[in-house]
Motif scaffolding. Structure first.
Motif, mmCIF file in Angstrom:
data_model
loop_
_atom_site.group_PDB
_atom_site.id
_atom_site.type_symbol
_atom_site.label_atom_id
_atom_site.label_comp_id
_atom_site.label_asym_id
_atom_site.label_seq_id
_atom_site.Cartn_x
_atom_site.Cartn_y
_atom_site.Cartn_z
ATOM 1 N N LEU A 109 0.846 -1.182 0.000
ATOM 2 C CA LEU A 109 0.000 0.000 0.000
ATOM 3 C C LEU A 109 0.887 1.240 0.000
ATOM 4 C CD1 LEU A 109 -3.031 0.753 0.111
ATOM 5 C CD2 LEU A 109 -2.774 0.967 2.583
ATOM 6 N N LYS A 110 0.650 2.119 -0.960
ATOM 7 C CA LYS A 110 1.553 3.270 -1.136
ATOM 8 C C LYS A 110 0.745 4.529 -1.390
ATOM 9 C CE LYS A 110 5.196 4.950 -4.252
ATOM 10 N NZ LYS A 110 5.943 4.675 -5.502
ATOM 11 N N GLU A 111 1.230 5.640 -0.836
ATOM 12 C CA GLU A 111 0.596 6.929 -1.123
ATOM 13 C C GLU A 111 0.805 7.280 -2.592
ATOM 14 O OE1 GLU A 111 0.862 10.295 1.448
ATOM 15 O OE2 GLU A 111 1.555 9.044 3.123
ATOM 16 N N PHE A 112 -0.224 7.931 -3.147
ATOM 17 C CA PHE A 112 -0.184 8.273 -4.571
ATOM 18 C C PHE A 112 -0.729 9.681 -4.752
ATOM 19 C CE2 PHE A 112 -2.894 8.496 -8.439
ATOM 20 C CZ PHE A 112 -1.906 8.481 -9.408
ATOM 21 N N GLY A 125 -4.557 16.797 -9.451
ATOM 22 C CA GLY A 125 -4.760 17.343 -8.112
ATOM 23 C C GLY A 125 -5.325 16.349 -7.120
ATOM 24 N N LYS A 126 -5.389 15.061 -7.503
ATOM 25 C CA LYS A 126 -5.970 14.042 -6.629
ATOM 26 C C LYS A 126 -4.864 13.275 -5.903
ATOM 27 C CE LYS A 126 -10.405 13.429 -8.832
ATOM 28 N NZ LYS A 126 -11.480 12.471 -9.108
ATOM 29 N N SER A 127 -5.206 12.810 -4.686
ATOM 30 C CA SER A 127 -4.231 12.025 -3.923
ATOM 31 C C SER A 127 -4.961 10.977 -3.110
ATOM 32 C CB SER A 127 -3.411 12.924 -3.008
ATOM 33 O OG SER A 127 -4.237 13.560 -2.047
ATOM 34 N N SER A 183 0.695 -0.841 -4.983
ATOM 35 C CA SER A 183 1.773 -0.575 -5.930
ATOM 36 C C SER A 183 2.433 -1.855 -6.436
ATOM 37 C CB SER A 183 2.824 0.315 -5.267
ATOM 38 O OG SER A 183 3.958 0.440 -6.093
ATOM 39 N N LEU A 184 2.449 -2.011 -7.752
ATOM 40 C CA LEU A 184 3.155 -3.132 -8.364
ATOM 41 C C LEU A 184 4.662 -2.944 -8.235
ATOM 42 C CD1 LEU A 184 0.975 -3.586 -11.594
ATOM 43 C CD2 LEU A 184 0.889 -4.915 -9.485
ATOM 44 N N LYS A 197 -10.244 6.144 3.601
ATOM 45 C CA LYS A 197 -9.156 6.613 2.756
ATOM 46 C C LYS A 197 -9.537 6.454 1.280
ATOM 47 C CE LYS A 197 -5.536 5.356 6.070
ATOM 48 N NZ LYS A 197 -4.335 4.533 6.306
ATOM 49 N N THR A 198 -8.958 7.309 0.443
ATOM 50 C CA THR A 198 -9.209 7.243 -0.996
ATOM 51 C C THR A 198 -8.275 6.221 -1.631
ATOM 52 O OG1 THR A 198 -9.870 9.571 -1.047
ATOM 53 C CG2 THR A 198 -9.280 8.544 -3.142
ATOM 54 N N LEU A 199 -8.869 5.287 -2.357
ATOM 55 C CA LEU A 199 -8.099 4.226 -3.018
ATOM 56 C C LEU A 199 -8.323 4.322 -4.518
ATOM 57 C CD1 LEU A 199 -6.335 1.655 -2.644
ATOM 58 C CD2 LEU A 199 -8.474 0.345 -2.630
ATOM 59 N N PHE A 200 -7.230 4.250 -5.278
ATOM 60 C CA PHE A 200 -7.297 4.259 -6.740
ATOM 61 C C PHE A 200 -6.912 2.870 -7.266
ATOM 62 C CE2 PHE A 200 -6.179 8.624 -5.505
ATOM 63 C CZ PHE A 200 -7.207 9.331 -6.123
#
Length: 888
Positions: free
Chosen positions: A8-11, A17-19, A24-25, A201-204
């Motif tokens: 799991l990594k911050e992006f 402008g999104k975070s 993460s592969l 939390k926001t997940l992409f």
């Protein structure tokens, strides 16, 4: 939010402008798990899903590590638990899926549970696109006539769909007359990157899906991983279960060269279909790469991807690149979303089409675009490509083989017809109308034909059913629709129509002439399937081709013509007009497209999804539970949960089975599943008449998929199916115990059920090839079939049989029904499963013949994965999923 394998990594997407966070592969690779740089992009996207859902239940660390270490040459033999981001449905398959959800809620209530616990866990979009028929064609009023008839025929279904939309939070409906599922998916539904709130939390994560239409693969052209499944698999996916599949081989298609002038996207797609079908890519991923793939427009990629079921692949995938982003921009997506897509895909190392040698493929196949020539496919399989100059010779051979003569002329009210006459010419939705290049080419060809004064013969039923309202907008902008109108290709509806058999009736005198003289006539369509009896029951030769060639053959009025050397017609001043005189150049098409296709067209059409006024006026019941109407002939509560319990399931006996049918090779789901029109004297027709339905109101099997009573009676009832037990005659017949007179298959099943006898079906190669029709499996189950033994299976149907509690077996030692001399008088038993079922285990078929002799045959059980074992042990996927939901 779970954090499997510390990936799991911050992006942050600086451009949008999104975070938030991603799985993460790159972080996975840093831990020494796999050489991800060598993986095909399609495998990486599936890997991200497995990683994200690695909770020890949906997937585990072993699943992640196995797929991360995917070996191109030896992928292994394990299942991949793939959890998709969303589901797409079309109404023919979507209505029975919604019926099953409603029945699951009833079953939950009977167990004393809150019925609302049965709820899709991922977004589900149903596009109503399969219900319009070409009752009227070739006139200015065709669209309104067909729309009115569609709503009169389908009011009960549409009321039910509207109930579903209010009953389920994550279920939405795209109204009738909006477009076809695949084009709406490309132009509107696809997101490419999902953004969800998980544990605050926001997940992409990537947009992935399965759909209840086999041509869901069209979305692969946009860089979205997804494919067609049966409705029962889709139900599991929307209820949070993985769509499990065996780890695939990935065939890389190296695309290079440059197209010649006049070669269409359809020509490419039909050529790819022939090449890859010969490469035997069934059940494999196909991924396109190389300079040629980079140069292909998005619409061409989508056309090629659409045909994946025809070449047999699970997918025909083009990775996301700059052309993808250009299409997203053209089709009205926001700049913020487009920026997010690029940043996310680049961060995950999955942006861009690969160069030669940049990743590993199981095998590489070459596609030289410069060698592709204009072509068609037919007369009954999409992989049977015929170069245009060779068509006349091919048709002549077919007529000779069938004992027909093109010189035989028969008079009708619409003029003289003969063997080889084109009776249906349809620019239909699937494959082609998402591609403006071929639609514009067809319209420009029509313009030139009009200038010469050409028109199709009166006996040709011409129709135009685009897959999106945007098509009408750009044709209007270009001033070209009027030319299509002038030669009979008037707008007739926005839906699948002719491509799925909703071609409507032939003119009465034409139909009578065909029947009385046993004429071998043709249809030409810009679709993707031309199986026997699919387009129209009376038309025996069906040819797939580009829209521009559809118009050309409509003008010629026959398929036994050499388009290079023979004229398509005679001009108003008496001169011969050849195809080369009216075929637009690639430059003409490109210039027209550049001037007439605008971003604003997409934005306007998709800003209002309220549908036509007829849809807005539909009233529906409300509440969590559906109020079933016992008198309805469209929607009925199915029996799939009648015996549901939370305890153990009693599996059916495999002893003393009787053969219901013995089939040859290439029996498709179109042969098995109820489809097309309902004949008055058939079991389904008798049922409807007994329930007060007049023949004129029968509608199609597709429209009645929500009623198991109709569908069971239409299973194995295709007018072209040949059951060897019935002597090989065409139609849904068999002999009880292999003796006596032929009877309808449904009637025989009723007799066997009264004796409490289980049934078995035998098939040849590629049993169940074709569309992902869940009723091909549901109907087989309702008829009492407990096992199907074939030489080989198509992927989706094999899975669906298991999903309905039916065991699929393959002959293991080269035998088949023919070599074993089976005729239906035998009694069959299957042994070897008594100690418990495991994937790919061996079994033995015991054959007790009428004369008392006994023979045996070796079988391979085609349950391929552990989860399929669990489905079968619970009586099918639906009771399995329901039990899991109610146990929570």
């Amino acid at each position: 939010m779970k954090n499997p394998l510390n990936c799991l990594k911050e992006f942050k997407s600086l451009s949008s402008g999104k975070s938030g966070y991603i799985y993460s592969l790159k972080e996975l690779e840093k831990q020494g798990i796999g050489n991800l740089k060598r993986l095909p992009v399609s495998i990486k996207i599936v890997l991200e899903s497995v990683l994200r859902n690695c909770d020890g239940v949906l997937a585990n660390e072993g699943d992640v590590k196995r797929l991360a270490n995917w070996n191109a040459k030896q992928p292994g033999d394990y299942e991949v638990p793939f959890v998709v981001s969303r589901i797409v449905l079309q109404d023919f398959t979507g209505v029975p899926l919604l019926v099953d959800l409603a029945a699951m809620r009833d079953a939950a209530a009977r167990q004393g549970k809150d019925p609302s616990v049965v709820e899709p866990l991922v977004p589900v979009d149903l596009v109503v696109d399969h219900s319009v028929q070409m009752d009227s064609a070739g006139s200015a009023n065709s669209y309104n006539i067909n729309l009115d008839l569609e709503f009169k025929r389908n009011s009960e279904r549409y009321e039910f769909l509207k109930w579903g939309q209010q009953a389920f939070k994550t279920f939405s409906v795209v109204p009738p007359s909006t477009g076809i599922i695949h084009q709406v998916n490309l132009e509107y539904l696809a997101r490419l990157v999902f953004e969800s709130q998980v544990d605050g939390k926001t997940l992409f994560y990537p947009d992935t899906l399965v759909g209840t239409d086999s041509h869901t693969t069209m979305i692969n052209g946009l860089g979205v991983v997804g494919w067609g499944v049966g409705g029962i698999e889709a139900e599991a996916g929307m209820l949070g279960q993985p769509v499990s599949f065996k780890v695939p081989e990935v065939i890389g298609v190296r695309v290079f060269g440059k197209l010649n002038d006049g070669v269409s996207a359809t020509d490419i797609a039909l050529t790819v279909t022939q090449i890859l079908r010969n490469e035997k890519v069934v059940g494999k991923f196909v991924e396109f790469f190389g300079e040629g793939a980079k140069m292909l427009p998005l619409a061409d990629r989508a056309t090629i991807a659409n045909m994946a079921p025809e070449y047999g692949a699970t997918m025909g995938y083009f990775p996301v690149d700059e052309k993808t982003l250009e299409y997203m921009r053209l089709s009205g997506r926001s700049e913020e979303q487009i920026s997010l897509i690029k940043d996310y895909f680049e961060e995950q190392g999955i942006f861009g089409i690969r160069e030669d040698g940049e990743c590993d493929y199981t095998k590489v196949v070459d596609l030289d675009l410069s060698k592709i020539r204009p072509c068609v496919a037919g007369h009954k399989r999409p992989q049977d490509r015929i170069e245009l100059p060779d068509l006349k010779k091919s048709v002549s051979a077919l007529l000779e083989q069938s004992g027909k003569s093109s010189s035989q002329k028969v008079s009708t009210n619409k003029g003289e017809i003969s063997n080889g006459s084109v009776l249906i010419a349809a620019i239909t939705s699937c494959t082609n109308t998402s591609n403006p290049s071929v639609i514009i080419a067809a319209a420009l060809l029509a313009k030139k034909a009009c200038e010469f004064g050409l028109k199709p013969p009166s006996y040709v039923k011409t129709s135009f059913a685009p897959g999106s309202r945007v098509v009408s907008d750009y044709l209007e902008c270009a001033g070209l629709q009027k030319y299509l109108d002038e030669i009979g290709f008037n707008l007739a509806g926005y839906g699948c129509a002719t491509c799925i058999g909703n071609s409507g009736p032939l003119e009465e005198s034409v139909s009578k002439a065909v029947k009385e003289n046993d004429l071998l006539c043709a249809s030409v369509l810009s679709g993707n399937r031309n199986f026997e009896a699919r387009v129209h029951a009376q038309i025996k030769a069906n040819y797939l081709m580009s829209p521009q060639l559809v118009v050309a053959f409509a003008l010629a009025g026959r398929v036994d013509i050499d388009m290079e050397s023979e004229p398509v017609g005679v001009s108003k001043d008496g001169k011969a007009v050849y195809l080369k005189d009216i075929m637009p150049s690639s430059r003409e098409v490109e210039e027209c497209m550049a001037n007439c296709i605008k971003k604003e067209m997409f934005a306007k059409r998709y800003s209002d999804m309220s549908g036509p006024k007829l849809w807005q006026a539909v009233e529906s019941p409300e509440g969590a539970l559906y109020k079933w109407n016992e008198k309805s002939t469209y929607i009925q509560n199915p029996p799939f949960f009648d015996a549901f319990t939370m305890g153990e399931t009693t599996l059916p006996s495999l002893n003393s089975l009787r053969a219901l049918a013995i089939f040859g090779d290439s029996v498709t789901t179109d042969h098995i599943s109820p489809a097309g029109s309902i004949l008055p004297e058939s079991p389904a027709g008798r049922y409807l008449r007994e329930n007060g339905v007049e023949v004129k109101d029968f509608n199609s099997f597709g429209s009645r998929r929500g009623n198991d009573r109709v569908m069971a009676r239409g299973t194995f009832a295709n007018v072209r199916i040949k059951n060897l037990i019935a002597g090989g005659v065409e139609g849904g017949y068999t002999k009880i115990d292999g003796e006596g007179e032929n009877v309808y298959i449904f009637d025989a099943c009723q007799a066997y059920a009264a004796q409490n006898r289980g049934l078995i079906v035998f098939g040849g190669r590629d049993y169940g090839m074709g569309s992902s029709r869940d009723w091909a499996a549901k109907g087989t189950s309702l008829l009492g079939v407990r096992a199907v033994v074939a030489k080989s299976f198509e992927r989706i149907h094999r899975s669906n049989l298991i999903g309905m509690g039916i065991l699929p077996f393959e002959f293991a030692s080269g035998e088949d029904a023919s070599t074993l001399k089976l005729d239906g008088t035998e009694t069959f038993s299957i042994s070897g499963l008594e100690g418990g079922i495991t994937p790919a285990m061996s079994a033995k078929l015991k054959i007790e013949r009428k004369d008392g002799t006994v023979d045996f045959a070796n079988l391979l059980l085609r349950i391929d994965t552990p989860v399929e074992v669990e489905y079968y042990k619970r009586g099918g996927i639906l009771p399995y999923v329901l039990k899991k939901i109610l146990e929570k």
